[in-house]
Design a protein around this motif. Structure first.
Motif, PDB file in Angstrom:
ATOM      1  N   LEU A 113      14.580 -26.553 112.257  1.00  0.00           N
ATOM      2  CA  LEU A 113      14.722 -25.545 111.202  1.00  0.00           C
ATOM      3  C   LEU A 113      14.492 -24.175 111.794  1.00  0.00           C
ATOM      4  CD1 LEU A 113      12.626 -27.223 108.352  1.00  0.00           C
ATOM      5  CD2 LEU A 113      15.105 -27.214 108.568  1.00  0.00           C
TER       6      LEU A 113
ATOM      7  N   ARG B   6      15.951 -23.331 104.108  1.00  0.00           N
ATOM      8  CA  ARG B   6      15.166 -23.848 102.987  1.00  0.00           C
ATOM      9  C   ARG B   6      15.484 -25.330 102.896  1.00  0.00           C
ATOM     10  NH1 ARG B   6      13.613 -19.541 103.668  1.00  0.00           N
ATOM     11  NH2 ARG B   6      13.010 -17.931 102.205  1.00  0.00           N
ATOM     12  N   LEU B   7      14.561 -26.136 103.367  1.00  0.00           N
ATOM     13  CA  LEU B   7      14.827 -27.567 103.438  1.00  0.00           C
ATOM     14  C   LEU B   7      14.254 -28.278 102.222  1.00  0.00           C
ATOM     15  CD1 LEU B   7      15.773 -30.054 105.218  1.00  0.00           C
ATOM     16  CD2 LEU B   7      13.397 -30.200 105.947  1.00  0.00           C
TER      17      LEU B   7
ATOM     18  N   LEU C 226       5.394 -33.698 105.566  1.00  0.00           N
ATOM     19  CA  LEU C 226       4.835 -32.353 105.349  1.00  0.00           C
ATOM     20  C   LEU C 226       3.526 -32.201 106.114  1.00  0.00           C
ATOM     21  CD1 LEU C 226       5.350 -31.649 101.529  1.00  0.00           C
ATOM     22  CD2 LEU C 226       6.567 -30.624 103.425  1.00  0.00           C
TER      23      LEU C 226
ATOM     24  N   LEU D 144       5.119 -24.783 103.110  1.00  0.00           N
ATOM     25  CA  LEU D 144       5.324 -26.209 102.872  1.00  0.00           C
ATOM     26  C   LEU D 144       4.888 -26.535 101.449  1.00  0.00           C
ATOM     27  CD1 LEU D 144       3.714 -27.599 106.174  1.00  0.00           C
ATOM     28  CD2 LEU D 144       6.106 -27.013 105.776  1.00  0.00           C
TER      29      LEU D 144
ATOM     30  N   VAL E 128       9.898 -25.513 103.192  1.00  0.00           N
ATOM     31  CA  VAL E 128      10.156 -26.951 103.130  1.00  0.00           C
ATOM     32  C   VAL E 128       9.603 -27.430 101.799  1.00  0.00           C
ATOM     33  CG1 VAL E 128       9.777 -29.195 104.187  1.00  0.00           C
ATOM     34  CG2 VAL E 128       9.956 -27.173 105.637  1.00  0.00           C
TER      35      VAL E 128
ATOM     36  N   SER F  64      17.188 -25.090  97.897  1.00  0.00           N
ATOM     37  CA  SER F  64      17.449 -25.444  99.292  1.00  0.00           C
ATOM     38  C   SER F  64      18.867 -25.135  99.750  1.00  0.00           C
ATOM     39  CB  SER F  64      17.208 -26.940  99.486  1.00  0.00           C
ATOM     40  OG  SER F  64      16.010 -27.308  98.876  1.00  0.00           O
TER      41      SER F  64
END
Lengths: 270, 265
Positions: free
Chosen positions: B58, B63-64, B78, B178, B209, B222
């Motif tokens: 990334l 933006r995952l 995470l 996260l 994330v 995302s």
């Protein structure tokens, strides 16, 4: 922002980074230790002096009984018993309570990426705060029985050395007890036995023959000398210092090896 | 060109679950006494592969979204990215200041007042001491606690506690954010204020994330998507493309490529 925040490298590298970072973040553990103390004594009137009071009360009780058994007056036996109990409580509170350092911090270890060693420093500092209260109580007791202020400057390096020995040994013991939960009970049991085998409330000279080995091969005896003697106006011997540094360096070596081998598993053993 | 990035290469993470038997010295001694054979395989230790052979990268602007069923490894992943878990195998490298919003209430002391709690939560999250006074001011203003700020938080309503924790966690300014599910809080008046603040935080972070079950949320936040199934990636790539393909296939997700089940050792 080109710095690598973290990266999975070898276990030695990661263990070393944990230790370095743990020291770098001293502001955090100082604050956390301070908050721990505040939280513990919230809504009490006397706060940490409850602990100090208990040390004094125990010392007086032992001085009354054992002083009588060994034919000493309370005034003669109380100082060394009070200084002994104070030192003993401090050492045992770290070495034999080691499993609780990690268990007590388990929520944090499982949520936040703080170094594992940070929790050891936080714990040590908290115990030092408590010991300082005990020392104030000790000074008050000494003044009350008319023996005056007896603490010598050697107390500072002695106290520091004992603190470091205890905390470096707490690391491997804490890891071992985390993996094998029986060790936790074993440590409590050992603490009880060692209290009687260590000259906390009796004089080591009284033990002769083979029994003297209990003193000679007892690491706590040397730590006791390092911290207690300067409280009572004496000084630790060169031999005490030598054994003290020996304990420190072996503890550092054992602790480092255990930390390198098992650091990444600690989080799963909680 | 910025250096904020996350790189995972063949990351594998196993949870080793110890039964009470494996954690007892007596059983270890017994295992040794019988040559380590008799009791082996009788279930003293179970290994669960939570993340299996995961690789992705990334960079700034990504933006995952992470989707997957319960137990598919979202939170574990995470936590690997947050630096809580070290992978058993593979390599991970993270560049940039991370803030994980997993368990935002961790470290709160219910006997302490709001101000002491802000100090404690901030310290645990590595906020420099000199930033703490301004942080306290900001959090108190945002969470709107009034005179309650000086009372222990156990006297607060659930909504007030949530507002405080939300205010603290959203006041950190990370490069990498996260999120384990979206965080929102409070009564009608606060919801709007909270969602604005949350959006601002997501926009200012360089990498986000977000693990969530809520598809609409992932679609709106995302640009990249990771679909996990039993610890393996069944999809990694463009978020919009995944949903477009799936919608074209009449609402069925692309079939998982691999499956694996917890193995016993």
């Amino acid at each position: 922002m080109s710095t690598v925040t973290f990266s999975s490298t070898g276990p030695i590298d990661r263990a070393t980074k944990d230790i370095v970072r743990g020291i770098e973040l001293w502001r955090i553990w100082v604050r956390l230790a301070y908050q721990d103390i505040i939280a513990k004594y919230r809504r009490t009137l006397l706060g940490p002096f409850w602990v100090a009071g208990s040390t004094v009360a125990t010392s007086i009780a032992i001085a009354l009984v054992y002083g009588g058994l060994f034919g000493l007056s309370v005034k003669e036996s109380l100082p060394s018993i009070a200084a002994g109990i104070l030192t003993w409580t401090f050492m045992v509170g770290i070495v034999f309570d080691a499993p609780n350092i990690l268990l007590g911090a388990s929520g944090t270890i499982l949520t936040l990426p703080l170094p594992i060693t940070l929790h050891f420093w936080r714990f040590l500092l908290r115990q030092i705060f408590v010991a300082l209260h005990n020392i104030i109580a000790f000074i008050v007791v000494m003044l009350c029985v008319g023996l005056g202020f007896t603490i010598r400057p050697e107390f500072i390096p002695g106290f520091m050395l004992v603190s470091m020995i205890c905390i470096v040994w707490a690391l491997p013991l804490g890891i071992l007890a985390l993996r094998y939960r029986d060790v936790m009970f074993l440590l409590g049991y050992l603490a009880q036995i060692l209290f009687f085998l260590t000259p906390v409330f009796w004089k080591p000279e009284k033990l002769t023959g083979k029994r003297a080995l209990f003193v000679e091969f007892n690491p706590f005896y040397y730590m006791l000398n390092l911290m207690r003697n300067p409280l009572l106006g004496g000084a630790p011997s060169a031999h005490d210092w030598l054994v003290g540094f020996g304990l420190l360096f072996t503890g550092m070596a054992v602790g480092f090896v255990a930390f390198v081998l098992y650091r990444r598993r600690i989080v799963f053993w909680l | 060109m910025s250096d904020v990035s996350i790189r995972l290469q063949g990351v594998e993470l196993n949870y080793t679950i110890y039964s009470s038997r494996a954690q007892s010295l007596r059983h270890v001694a017994m295992d040794m006494a019988v040559g380590g054979r008799l009791f082996k395989g009788s279930g003293d230790m179970v290994v669960v592969r939570a993340i299996d052979q995961l690789s992705f990268e990334l960079n700034q602007g990504d933006r995952l979204g992470i989707m997957g069923h319960n137990g598919s490894g979202k939170t574990t992943l995470l936590k690997i990215m947050a630096g809580v878990f070290d992978p058993n195998r593979g390599h991970i490298e993270v560049r940039g200041k991370i803030s994980s919003m997993i368990d935002i209430g961790h470290g709160a002391d219910h006997e302490a007042n709001a101000i002491d709690n802000v100090k404690m939560l901030a310290a645990l999250r590595q906020v420099p001491n000199k930033q703490i006074p301004s942080l306290i001011e900001e959090v108190l203003e945002f969470s709107d606690l009034g005179a309650f700020a000086y009372l222990p938080i156990k006297t607060y309503s659930a909504g007030m506690v949530m507002r405080l924790l939300f205010a603290v966690s959203t006041s950190l300014e990370p490069d990498i954010l996260l999120l384990d599910e979206w965080i929102g809080a409070g009564d009608a008046g606060f919801v709007e204020k909270a969602s604005k603040r949350m959006n601002d935080m997501v926009h200012s972070a360089k990498i986000v994330v977000l693990a969530s079950h809520a598809e609409s949320l992932i679609r709106s936040v995302s640009n990249k998507l990771l679909v996990l199934d039993k610890g393996r990636a069944t999809y990694f790539g463009d978020c919009a493309a995944y949903f477009a393909e799936r919608d074209a296939n009449a609402g069925t997700a692309p079939a998982p490529v691999h499956t694996n089940s917890p193995e016993r050792v």
